[in-house]
Design an enzyme around this catalytic site. Sequence first.
Site, PDB file in Angstrom:
ATOM      1  N   ARG A  18       0.812  -0.902  -0.042  1.00 43.39           N
ATOM      2  CA  ARG A  18       0.194  -0.131  -0.146  1.00 43.39           C
ATOM      3  C   ARG A  18       0.650   1.627   0.572  1.00 43.39           C
ATOM      4  O   ARG A  18       0.681   1.759  -0.079  1.00 43.39           O
ATOM      5  CB  ARG A  18      -0.609  -0.050   1.472  1.00 43.39           C
ATOM      6  CG  ARG A  18      -2.046  -1.194   1.020  1.00 43.39           C
ATOM      7  CD  ARG A  18      -3.147  -0.922   2.098  1.00 43.39           C
ATOM      8  NE  ARG A  18      -1.908  -2.650   3.157  1.00 43.39           N
ATOM      9  CZ  ARG A  18      -2.281  -2.463   4.273  1.00 43.39           C
ATOM     10  NH1 ARG A  18      -3.907  -2.500   4.975  1.00 43.39           N
ATOM     11  NH2 ARG A  18      -2.018  -3.575   4.915  1.00 43.39           N
ATOM     12  N   LYS A  25       8.878  -1.116   2.776  1.00 48.98           N
ATOM     13  CA  LYS A  25       7.769   0.248   3.367  1.00 48.98           C
ATOM     14  C   LYS A  25       8.842   0.677   4.806  1.00 48.98           C
ATOM     15  O   LYS A  25       8.558   1.372   5.728  1.00 48.98           O
ATOM     16  CB  LYS A  25       6.732  -0.567   4.307  1.00 48.98           C
ATOM     17  CG  LYS A  25       6.278  -0.039   5.501  1.00 48.98           C
ATOM     18  CD  LYS A  25       4.769  -0.474   5.174  1.00 48.98           C
ATOM     19  CE  LYS A  25       4.297  -1.106   6.324  1.00 48.98           C
ATOM     20  NZ  LYS A  25       3.442  -1.267   6.164  1.00 48.98           N
ATOM     21  N   GLU A 161      -9.398 -10.961  11.955  1.00 48.67           N
ATOM     22  CA  GLU A 161      -8.519  -9.852  10.828  1.00 48.67           C
ATOM     23  C   GLU A 161      -9.974  -9.219  10.404  1.00 48.67           C
ATOM     24  O   GLU A 161     -10.772  -9.710  10.179  1.00 48.67           O
ATOM     25  CB  GLU A 161      -7.730 -10.347   9.794  1.00 48.67           C
ATOM     26  CG  GLU A 161      -6.682 -10.584  10.205  1.00 48.67           C
ATOM     27  CD  GLU A 161      -5.882  -9.575  10.854  1.00 48.67           C
ATOM     28  OE1 GLU A 161      -5.233  -8.473  10.575  1.00 48.67           O
ATOM     29  OE2 GLU A 161      -5.114  -9.595  12.344  1.00 48.67           O
ATOM     30  N   LYS A 357      32.885  25.310   1.116  1.00 56.82           N
ATOM     31  CA  LYS A 357      33.181  23.776   1.341  1.00 56.82           C
ATOM     32  C   LYS A 357      34.438  23.620   1.629  1.00 56.82           C
ATOM     33  O   LYS A 357      35.286  24.461   1.539  1.00 56.82           O
ATOM     34  CB  LYS A 357      32.811  23.237  -0.251  1.00 56.82           C
ATOM     35  CG  LYS A 357      32.692  21.708   0.410  1.00 56.82           C
ATOM     36  CD  LYS A 357      32.750  21.434  -1.084  1.00 56.82           C
ATOM     37  CE  LYS A 357      35.180  21.470  -1.379  1.00 56.82           C
ATOM     38  NZ  LYS A 357      36.014  21.114  -2.904  1.00 56.82           N
ATOM     39  N   TYR A 372      31.992  32.349  -2.740  1.00 56.00           N
ATOM     40  CA  TYR A 372      32.570  30.865  -2.970  1.00 56.00           C
ATOM     41  C   TYR A 372      33.716  30.761  -1.724  1.00 56.00           C
ATOM     42  O   TYR A 372      35.150  31.372  -2.595  1.00 56.00           O
ATOM     43  CB  TYR A 372      32.557  30.115  -4.308  1.00 56.00           C
ATOM     44  CG  TYR A 372      32.971  28.786  -3.968  1.00 56.00           C
ATOM     45  CD1 TYR A 372      31.717  27.718  -3.783  1.00 56.00           C
ATOM     46  CD2 TYR A 372      34.249  28.278  -4.549  1.00 56.00           C
ATOM     47  CE1 TYR A 372      31.959  27.255  -3.570  1.00 56.00           C
ATOM     48  CE2 TYR A 372      34.360  27.029  -4.602  1.00 56.00           C
ATOM     49  CZ  TYR A 372      33.564  26.340  -3.795  1.00 56.00           C
ATOM     50  OH  TYR A 372      33.617  25.355  -3.758  1.00 56.00           O
TER      51      TYR A 372
HETATM   52  C1  UD1 Z   1      -1.773  -6.306  11.575  1.00 56.52           C
HETATM   53  C2  UD1 Z   1      -2.136  -7.554  12.170  1.00 56.52           C
HETATM   54  C3  UD1 Z   1      -3.582  -6.357  13.114  1.00 56.52           C
HETATM   55  C4  UD1 Z   1      -3.401  -5.947  13.382  1.00 56.52           C
HETATM   56  C5  UD1 Z   1      -2.480  -4.569  12.432  1.00 56.52           C
HETATM   57  C6  UD1 Z   1      -1.645  -3.491  13.155  1.00 56.52           C
HETATM   58  C7  UD1 Z   1      -2.035  -9.689  11.944  1.00 56.52           C
HETATM   59  C8  UD1 Z   1      -2.338 -10.786  10.694  1.00 56.52           C
HETATM   60  N1  UD1 Z   1      -2.620  -9.062  11.957  1.00 56.52           N
HETATM   61  O1  UD1 Z   1      -2.535  -6.425  10.270  1.00 56.52           O
HETATM   62  O2  UD1 Z   1      -5.039  -7.770  13.416  1.00 56.52           O
HETATM   63  O3  UD1 Z   1      -4.582  -4.686  14.009  1.00 56.52           O
HETATM   64  O4  UD1 Z   1      -1.422  -5.956  12.201  1.00 56.52           O
HETATM   65  O5  UD1 Z   1      -0.830  -2.672  12.732  1.00 56.52           O
HETATM   66  O6  UD1 Z   1      -0.508 -10.189  11.884  1.00 56.52           O
HETATM   67  N2  UD1 Z   1       4.989  -9.207   7.518  1.00 56.52           N
HETATM   68  C9  UD1 Z   1       6.201  -9.816   7.851  1.00 56.52           C
HETATM   69  N3  UD1 Z   1       6.159 -11.140   6.550  1.00 56.52           N
HETATM   70  C10 UD1 Z   1       4.612 -10.758   5.886  1.00 56.52           C
HETATM   71  C11 UD1 Z   1       3.306 -10.008   6.100  1.00 56.52           C
HETATM   72  C12 UD1 Z   1       3.925  -9.452   7.266  1.00 56.52           C
HETATM   73  O7  UD1 Z   1       7.057  -9.654   8.482  1.00 56.52           O
HETATM   74  O8  UD1 Z   1       4.774 -12.201   5.824  1.00 56.52           O
HETATM   75  C13 UD1 Z   1       5.742  -7.858   8.742  1.00 56.52           C
HETATM   76  C14 UD1 Z   1       5.315  -6.283   8.254  1.00 56.52           C
HETATM   77  O9  UD1 Z   1       6.588  -6.476   7.760  1.00 56.52           O
HETATM   78  C15 UD1 Z   1       4.584  -5.861   8.866  1.00 56.52           C
HETATM   79  C16 UD1 Z   1       3.866  -5.873  10.596  1.00 56.52           C
HETATM   80  O10 UD1 Z   1       4.358  -7.457  10.036  1.00 56.52           O
HETATM   81  O11 UD1 Z   1       5.901  -5.054   9.387  1.00 56.52           O
HETATM   82  C17 UD1 Z   1       2.692  -6.373   9.518  1.00 56.52           C
HETATM   83  O12 UD1 Z   1       2.129  -6.103   8.534  1.00 56.52           O
HETATM   84  P1  UD1 Z   1       1.445  -5.856   8.418  1.00 56.52           P
HETATM   85  O13 UD1 Z   1       1.004  -6.549   6.647  1.00 56.52           O
HETATM   86  O14 UD1 Z   1       0.942  -4.226   7.575  1.00 56.52           O
HETATM   87  O15 UD1 Z   1      -0.494  -6.165   8.829  1.00 56.52           O
HETATM   88  P2  UD1 Z   1      -1.682  -5.904   8.999  1.00 56.52           P
HETATM   89  O16 UD1 Z   1      -2.371  -6.139   8.240  1.00 56.52           O
HETATM   90  O17 UD1 Z   1      -1.487  -4.247   9.274  1.00 56.52           O
HETATM   91 CA    CA Z   2      -0.066  -2.239   9.127  1.00 52.85          CA
END
Ligand code: UD1
Ligand code: CA
Length: 501
Positions: A18, A25, A161, A357, A372
């Site tokens: 996103r 990110k 979720e 500089k 300069y």
């Molecule tokens: C997640 C939570 C949600 C919570 C929200 C809070 C889950 C299933 N959902 O959703 O309940 O309300 O965070 O912000 O956990 N990441 C990985 N590997 C992956 C996917 C994600 O390391 O395969 C990491 C991402 O880099 C990120 C974090 O996990 O830092 C959260 O991932 P994101 O996809 O943003 O989760 P949300 O959909 O926001």
């Molecule tokens: Ca998130």
Amino acid sequence: MNAIPAAVIVLAAGEGTRMRSSTPKVLHPIGGLALVGHAVRAARATGAPLVEVVVRHQRDRVVEYLAAFDESVVIADQDEIKGTGRAAECGLDALPAVTSGTVVVMNGDHPLLDGDTLNGLIARHTEQANAVTILTANLPDPTGYGRIVRGSDGSVERIVEHKDATDAERAITETNAGIYAFDSELLRSALHEIGNDNAQGEKYLTDVVAIARRRGRRVDAHVVTDLWPTEGVNDRVQLATLGKELNRRICERHMRAGVTIVDPATTWIDVDVTIGADATIRPNTELLGATSIGAGAVVGPEVTLTDTEVGPGATIRRAEALLAVIGAEATVGPYSYLRPGTVLGPKGKIGGFVETKNADIGEGAKVPHLTYAGDVTIGAGANIGAGTIFANYDGVAKHHTRIGKHSFVGSQTVVVSPVQVGDGAYVGAGTVLTRNVEPGEIAIARAGQRNVADWVDRARPDSPTAAAAQAARAAGARFAPTETERHTDNTPGATAEGDAR
Ligand code: UD1
Ligand code: CA
């Protein structure tokens, strides 16, 4: 019971679709730190001996950032199986030594999560001997977040979720912040049980909650009222919103410590900037990186300082500086550009439309206008005239120039490097300086002045100019000799190019 967790696992493997960015990110910055940098800081504040970051998407870039940021961070690679549950599992598998105690798992995209909030979660987890403790908050708009589903007795049963939730569940405002304390054994075994039968086809870390309950273990929520630490960054709108709030908090911290910030809304200060008491920061100012501001300094309006050190009592307005040092009570601006290696001594001055500089400008020395100054050492008390250019580049290599103490370089001089001007020497205005000047000498290198008498009468007869000249002559007007005529032009040819010495 020991409240220090055995490990903190930061999840940073996700793509962050996103964001619509070619940069992962977790590397997007606010307050001068990447999101994952904020996460690692908060993790370190727990005192955990192991802080681990799980990576996958553009892993080399994230790992490179982390190596520079905190070299003792443990890196774990997530495989092709998706989801926060799989990320936590890969993270835990890379920590075989962790067999008991608390493991904190946290999303890597919550930049306002601070050590105090995290430690509050851990304290509650420890005191209540929970198997799982979830950081939660009641958000006015919970859209997108996982919802905390509680039973009729008020206990936490599971997390659903947003994408999997029913309308009734979506009406729940208590949300999962994505930050948890787990009993490490429970976490390890529960993660192996998690499937991916859900709207996103991912292994959800949040499913550990229902598994723990099924096993009769204690699950609890640590509900916080400060909502900001619970907010994640998923797109650039949230990045800006959280960045602004972080900045508001940073400004507030400095103001409470005795710094005047005239307009916090247009003042942007990175997390690691230090500011001395009674400094004043005026509007539209950015203080970035490792910048430090001395006590009583006045910075702004319209100043951007990056990794720059400002001494006590200095004044800087409408200027930009990078990797520069500005001495005590020195003044800079308006419209000055200080590039890396600029060192301005105490009470020195870099004035309007001046670019520097690798310039070491001594105590009380002045470079006031339109100059300069590159690759130059300027002695204490020296004065560099308006429009002087230090021509440090001959098209092939850069050269260094030295101007002695209390020397005076006349306006519109071109100093052709490398060249040396001794202490207490002068350079006449308009000189193109190519030879060294010894202490006490004056150097002048320019075409001598030639005055042609009665030129106006001949070339512009009957003009208002000619009339003005005639009237002045009739009135007997004559000028006294100038300083230059009295001191230098009395030597024939003194001002002719190359004849100054
Ligand atoms: C997640 C939570 C949600 C919570 C929200 C809070 C889950 C299933 N959902 O959703 O309940 O309300 O965070 O912000 O956990 N990441 C990985 N590997 C992956 C996917 C994600 O390391 O395969 C990491 C991402 O880099 C990120 C974090 O996990 O830092 C959260 O991932 P994101 O996809 O943003 O989760 P949300 O959909 O926001
Ligand atoms: Ca998130």
